[in-house]
Motif scaffolding. Structure first.
Motif, PDB file in Angstrom:
ATOM      1  N   GLY A 121       0.888  -1.333  -0.004  1.00 60.16           N
ATOM      2  CA  GLY A 121       0.079  -0.056  -0.040  1.00 60.16           C
ATOM      3  C   GLY A 121       0.832   1.383   0.028  1.00 60.16           C
ATOM      4  O   GLY A 121       0.321   2.400   0.143  1.00 60.16           O
ATOM      5  N   LEU A 122       2.185   1.083  -0.334  1.00 55.53           N
ATOM      6  CA  LEU A 122       2.912   2.449  -0.194  1.00 55.53           C
ATOM      7  C   LEU A 122       2.642   3.235  -1.558  1.00 55.53           C
ATOM      8  O   LEU A 122       2.397   2.505  -2.655  1.00 55.53           O
ATOM      9  CB  LEU A 122       4.455   2.180  -0.163  1.00 55.53           C
ATOM     10  CG  LEU A 122       4.997   1.808   1.277  1.00 55.53           C
ATOM     11  CD1 LEU A 122       4.376   0.836   2.017  1.00 55.53           C
ATOM     12  CD2 LEU A 122       6.602   1.802   1.116  1.00 55.53           C
ATOM     13  N   THR A 123       2.849   4.358  -1.635  1.00 57.89           N
ATOM     14  CA  THR A 123       2.694   5.125  -2.787  1.00 57.89           C
ATOM     15  C   THR A 123       4.290   5.037  -3.691  1.00 57.89           C
ATOM     16  O   THR A 123       5.134   4.633  -3.371  1.00 57.89           O
ATOM     17  CB  THR A 123       2.593   6.551  -2.541  1.00 57.89           C
ATOM     18  OG1 THR A 123       3.890   7.069  -1.806  1.00 57.89           O
ATOM     19  CG2 THR A 123       1.497   6.942  -1.748  1.00 57.89           C
ATOM     20  N   THR A 124       4.028   5.417  -5.028  1.00 56.40           N
ATOM     21  CA  THR A 124       5.237   5.455  -5.765  1.00 56.40           C
ATOM     22  C   THR A 124       6.181   6.335  -5.343  1.00 56.40           C
ATOM     23  O   THR A 124       7.417   5.902  -5.255  1.00 56.40           O
ATOM     24  CB  THR A 124       4.883   5.760  -7.037  1.00 56.40           C
ATOM     25  OG1 THR A 124       3.744   4.811  -7.755  1.00 56.40           O
ATOM     26  CG2 THR A 124       6.063   5.559  -8.007  1.00 56.40           C
ATOM     27  N   ARG A 125       5.958   7.453  -4.880  1.00 53.98           N
ATOM     28  CA  ARG A 125       6.827   8.309  -4.081  1.00 53.98           C
ATOM     29  C   ARG A 125       7.616   7.540  -2.827  1.00 53.98           C
ATOM     30  O   ARG A 125       8.923   7.808  -2.760  1.00 53.98           O
ATOM     31  CB  ARG A 125       6.040   9.739  -3.897  1.00 53.98           C
ATOM     32  CG  ARG A 125       7.008  10.715  -3.099  1.00 53.98           C
ATOM     33  CD  ARG A 125       6.533  12.046  -2.687  1.00 53.98           C
ATOM     34  NE  ARG A 125       7.484  13.099  -2.472  1.00 53.98           N
ATOM     35  CZ  ARG A 125       7.039  14.295  -2.050  1.00 53.98           C
ATOM     36  NH1 ARG A 125       5.937  14.528  -2.290  1.00 53.98           N
ATOM     37  NH2 ARG A 125       7.764  14.871  -1.507  1.00 53.98           N
ATOM     38  N   GLN A 126       6.554   7.058  -2.235  1.00 51.67           N
ATOM     39  CA  GLN A 126       7.411   6.477  -0.949  1.00 51.67           C
ATOM     40  C   GLN A 126       8.398   5.158  -1.363  1.00 51.67           C
ATOM     41  O   GLN A 126       9.702   5.205  -0.956  1.00 51.67           O
ATOM     42  CB  GLN A 126       6.484   5.778  -0.201  1.00 51.67           C
ATOM     43  CG  GLN A 126       5.755   6.860   0.586  1.00 51.67           C
ATOM     44  CD  GLN A 126       4.516   6.185   1.371  1.00 51.67           C
ATOM     45  OE1 GLN A 126       3.731   5.267   0.991  1.00 51.67           O
ATOM     46  NE2 GLN A 126       4.262   6.537   2.788  1.00 51.67           N
ATOM     47  N   VAL A 133      15.699   6.711  -5.634  1.00 52.13           N
ATOM     48  CA  VAL A 133      15.762   6.919  -7.292  1.00 52.13           C
ATOM     49  C   VAL A 133      14.469   7.729  -7.354  1.00 52.13           C
ATOM     50  O   VAL A 133      13.462   8.255  -6.642  1.00 52.13           O
ATOM     51  CB  VAL A 133      15.292   5.697  -8.094  1.00 52.13           C
ATOM     52  CG1 VAL A 133      16.480   4.509  -7.809  1.00 52.13           C
ATOM     53  CG2 VAL A 133      14.016   5.041  -7.823  1.00 52.13           C
ATOM     54  N   PRO A 134      14.591   8.779  -8.563  1.00 54.68           N
ATOM     55  CA  PRO A 134      13.411   9.691  -9.038  1.00 54.68           C
ATOM     56  C   PRO A 134      11.997   8.686  -8.928  1.00 54.68           C
ATOM     57  O   PRO A 134      11.986   7.752  -9.205  1.00 54.68           O
ATOM     58  CB  PRO A 134      13.844  10.189 -10.192  1.00 54.68           C
ATOM     59  CG  PRO A 134      15.273   9.845 -10.361  1.00 54.68           C
ATOM     60  CD  PRO A 134      15.608   8.893  -9.581  1.00 54.68           C
ATOM     61  N   ALA A 327      29.403  12.445  -2.131  1.00 50.92           N
ATOM     62  CA  ALA A 327      28.697  13.657  -1.527  1.00 50.92           C
ATOM     63  C   ALA A 327      27.393  13.665  -1.912  1.00 50.92           C
ATOM     64  O   ALA A 327      26.640  14.279  -1.175  1.00 50.92           O
ATOM     65  CB  ALA A 327      29.431  14.859  -1.660  1.00 50.92           C
ATOM     66  N   SER A 328      26.992  13.089  -2.844  1.00 51.54           N
ATOM     67  CA  SER A 328      25.581  13.069  -3.268  1.00 51.54           C
ATOM     68  C   SER A 328      24.681  11.940  -2.564  1.00 51.54           C
ATOM     69  O   SER A 328      23.434  12.147  -2.660  1.00 51.54           O
ATOM     70  CB  SER A 328      25.269  12.708  -4.818  1.00 51.54           C
ATOM     71  OG  SER A 328      25.690  11.658  -5.189  1.00 51.54           O
ATOM     72  N   LEU A 329      25.358  11.340  -1.654  1.00 47.56           N
ATOM     73  CA  LEU A 329      24.438  10.171  -1.068  1.00 47.56           C
ATOM     74  C   LEU A 329      23.358  10.945  -0.071  1.00 47.56           C
ATOM     75  O   LEU A 329      23.844  12.029   0.578  1.00 47.56           O
ATOM     76  CB  LEU A 329      25.431   9.294  -0.152  1.00 47.56           C
ATOM     77  CG  LEU A 329      26.206   8.292  -0.771  1.00 47.56           C
ATOM     78  CD1 LEU A 329      27.074   7.703   0.210  1.00 47.56           C
ATOM     79  CD2 LEU A 329      25.076   7.174  -1.293  1.00 47.56           C
ATOM     80  N   PRO A 330      22.304  10.188   0.011  1.00 53.94           N
ATOM     81  CA  PRO A 330      21.345  10.715   0.976  1.00 53.94           C
ATOM     82  C   PRO A 330      21.949  10.985   2.404  1.00 53.94           C
ATOM     83  O   PRO A 330      22.540   9.858   2.732  1.00 53.94           O
ATOM     84  CB  PRO A 330      19.860   9.886   0.779  1.00 53.94           C
ATOM     85  CG  PRO A 330      20.422   9.137  -0.555  1.00 53.94           C
ATOM     86  CD  PRO A 330      21.591   9.221  -0.866  1.00 53.94           C
ATOM     87  N   ARG A 331      21.685  11.867   3.150  1.00 56.81           N
ATOM     88  CA  ARG A 331      22.019  11.932   4.580  1.00 56.81           C
ATOM     89  C   ARG A 331      23.682  12.327   4.512  1.00 56.81           C
ATOM     90  O   ARG A 331      24.104  12.252   5.723  1.00 56.81           O
ATOM     91  CB  ARG A 331      21.794  10.797   5.465  1.00 56.81           C
ATOM     92  CG  ARG A 331      19.977  10.711   5.658  1.00 56.81           C
ATOM     93  CD  ARG A 331      19.805   9.535   6.610  1.00 56.81           C
ATOM     94  NE  ARG A 331      20.112  10.028   7.943  1.00 56.81           N
ATOM     95  CZ  ARG A 331      21.186   9.568   8.675  1.00 56.81           C
ATOM     96  NH1 ARG A 331      21.949   8.635   8.270  1.00 56.81           N
ATOM     97  NH2 ARG A 331      21.309  10.148   9.990  1.00 56.81           N
TER      98      ARG A 331
END
Length: 379
Positions: A121-126, A133-134, A327-331
């Motif tokens: 039930g997750l959204t595509t954005r989640q 990924v985008p 450096a582009s890694l999330p967090r």
């Protein structure tokens, strides 16, 4: 309307359509249409039997789509064979659907994305956020997965490792968003899976979930502000869940078949065992991260390892480990900010906290990072 409860009905409704003969992709589309209709009509006219209502509407949507493709003889036969209305059996099909979604025709990443969308039930954005990924990329991946399994008979259960990966992602989504129902559902299914399969990595995942979930009550303030691990009231942690998790983990580790989830659980157990951040066995945590790097070669694992190195060997050592990563890694900026603050470079730490806040998807995390930047800027 309780959207969490509505989301919890998805597996049962989807399973019934598949068992009636609908191919998975068409059934998932029909269930999504029914959910949209439920969100529109239920607030004004709630049904007495919510699951029965969803099954009826989803099946009609499926039949409508089937009738529009007259050239497909097999689907046309399904129209003629519509089951008579009657009581809906109360069967938990969630885990069965997870295995079916991990179909051998799909790659593990596609199977996981399809399961998260159709069953979780997750959204595509989640899902896109979980995979880093985008959103458009993830939407294409899910569409390709659905096309791949169109007209495929779902009678061959997929890979246990794929199911574990999906459960882990669903738990993480519930944990980071403080959706207790979603996290608890992942734990429930992991317990079912552990009862069915004697597998050390299943035990490792269950232990990992329990250890993280045990801290849930201390992770947020009464007004919803995120509380980082170092500042949490450890007296609010669920000690019974921690004890259960440690027992499960020790039994798994004793089998000498180390995997990714066991190693992650070992790190979480060391955090749970420490009276405070300062008294944490950071040296041993770095050693476990070294094992995780060996097992996964994941840049996210290396990022977390840099934090542990900063605690074990000092912030300059942590920054040196961080300098080896993209450096582009999330967090990345959040970790850099923490290490720069510990090294005494408050201006750079404040700048990094602000940059990390701007990039954060989660609202609670974003507000926490902005508070950290503001705290340093006012010194």
């Amino acid at each position: 309307m309780d959207e969490s409860a509505l989301r919890g009905l998805i597996p049962a409704v989807l399973a019934i359509l598949v068992r009636r003969g609908a191919d998975f992709a068409a059934a998932e589309d029909a269930v999504q249409d029914a959910l949209v209709e439920a969100l529109r009509s239920w607030p004004d006219d709630p049904p007495r039997d919510q699951k029965g209502w969803l099954i009826t509407v989803a099946w009609r949507r499926f039949l409508d789509a089937t009738r529009s493709e007259a050239a497909r003889e097999r689907r046309q036969q399904l129209v003629e064979d519509e089951p008579a209305p009657g009581p809906v059996p109360d069967v938990d099909d969630s885990l069965w659907l997870y295995f079916l979604c991990a179909h051998p025709r799909l790659t593990p990443s596609s199977a996981a994305a399809l399961t998260l969308r159709a069953v979780g039930g997750l959204t595509t954005r989640q899902i896109a956020s979980a995979y880093l990924v985008p959103e458009a990329t993830m939407a294409q991946r899910i569409s390709r997965a659905k096309r791949t399994v169109t007209d495929v008979r779902f009678d061959r259960p997929g890979d246990v490792d794929t199911v574990l990966r999906v459960l882990y992602l669903i738990f993480n989504e519930g944990y980071t968003s403080d959706d207790a129902d979603l996290a608890a559902e992942a734990i429930r299914l992991a317990r079912q899976l552990a009862a069915l399969h004697d597998h050390p990595e299943i035990a490792g995942l269950l232990a990992l979930m329990l250890l993280h979930h045990a801290r849930r009550a201390a992770r947020f303030t009464a007004d919803g502000a995120l509380v980082p691990l170092a500042d949490q009231d450890r007296g609010r942690w669920d000690t019974a869940a921690i004890a259960e998790a440690v027992d499960i983990l020790q039994a798994a580790l004793a089998r000498d078949a180390l995997g990714e989830f066991q190693a992650q659980a070992a790190i979480a157990a060391l955090h749970a065992d420490a009276p405070s951040t300062a008294e944490t066995d950071w040296v041993q945590i770095v050693e476990w991260y070294d094992e995780l790097v060996r097992l996964t070669d994941s840049p996210v694992v290396r990022l977390n390892r840099a934090v542990a190195v900063g605690e074990a060997d000092g912030p300059l050592a942590g920054l040196a480990a961080l300098a080896e990563l993209d450096a582009s890694l999330p967090r990345f900026d959040a970790v850099a900010a923490h290490l720069h603050e510990r090294a005494g470079d408050l201006a750079e730490a404040a700048r990094r906290y602000a940059a990390a806040a701007r990039a954060a998807d989660n609202l609670a995390e974003r507000e926490h990072l902005y508070r950290q930047a503001s705290r340093l800027n006012t010194r």
